[in-house]
Design an enzyme around this catalytic site. Sequence first.
Site, short mmCIF file in Angstrom:
data_model
loop_
_atom_site.label_atom_id
_atom_site.label_comp_id
_atom_site.label_asym_id
_atom_site.label_seq_id
_atom_site.Cartn_x
_atom_site.Cartn_y
_atom_site.Cartn_z
N SER A 146 1.05 -1.30 0.06
CA SER A 146 0.03 0.01 -0.09
C SER A 146 1.00 1.45 0.07
O SER A 146 1.89 1.21 0.38
CB SER A 146 -0.98 0.04 1.18
OG SER A 146 -1.54 1.32 1.52
N TYR A 159 -2.01 -0.11 10.60
CA TYR A 159 -1.76 -0.50 9.14
C TYR A 159 -0.78 0.06 8.32
O TYR A 159 0.05 -0.96 7.72
CB TYR A 159 -3.14 0.32 8.55
CG TYR A 159 -3.45 -0.02 7.00
CD1 TYR A 159 -3.56 -1.47 6.65
CD2 TYR A 159 -3.12 0.63 5.91
CE1 TYR A 159 -3.84 -1.80 5.37
CE2 TYR A 159 -3.39 0.34 4.47
CZ TYR A 159 -3.86 -1.07 4.50
OH TYR A 159 -3.80 -1.49 3.17
#
Length: 261
Positions: A146, A159
């Site tokens: 990501s 995250y």
Amino acid sequence: MTDRDTADTTRAARTAVVTGASSGIGAATARALAQKGFHVVLTARRADRLEAVAKEIQNQGGTAQVFPLDVTDRAAVTAFAEQLPACDVLINNAGGAYGTEYVENADPADWRSMYEVNVVGALHMTQALLPRLRASGDGVVVVLSSTASFTCYEGGGGYSAAKHGAHVLAETLRLEVCGEPLRVIEIAPGMVHTEEFSLNRYRGDREKADAVYAGVPDPLVAEDVAEVVTWAVTRPPHVNIDLLVVRPRAQAAQHKVHRTT
């Protein structure tokens, strides 16, 4: 494992294993690879969703197998790998984000869960399938990280930490297998509007999940990322796409997003 084709048909095509294939980017990637002639092996925890994706692929003339699997379960991953006759491509897509609390108030269980699925799950799958990937003569390991791997933001500590771990896994593995018939590819998407990612992150709060994409003209969708993954995987064996960052035009950075409203 549910066979949808004979063994001869299965080995006529290169085999791609896709984790987290029950929805979103995983399902879209499985469809895209099948359209390119790959035999796809679909893994995720929800068997009914996997069967639906496999049926779509079959109806479009592709071939697929279904294997319900939790990538955080080492014994289950080992059993899966032992049953798989061959693997040419591994798509480590299973992942997720849980919670948006600041570091001060974050639940360590959420951080642990994110690390387990995004990093340790990818480690389990990669370790279990490396012998078959090597044997293919042109094995490809794909890690879906990501843009959060590189840019921290408030409420995203857990995250970002997990996706940075996924980035490190890919970068380190590439160094360690240099000179072998293996390619290691990392795809780092930015803002992608899928049906479940933000909903899971906001613990089922639809209003908060929808607000993430509110006013953003044309965020990426799962099919955009799937197309990028498929392109990278289908380069000639001597071409490795080390790291590819893909964002919507409206997103210049993790914290810089153009909104019309």
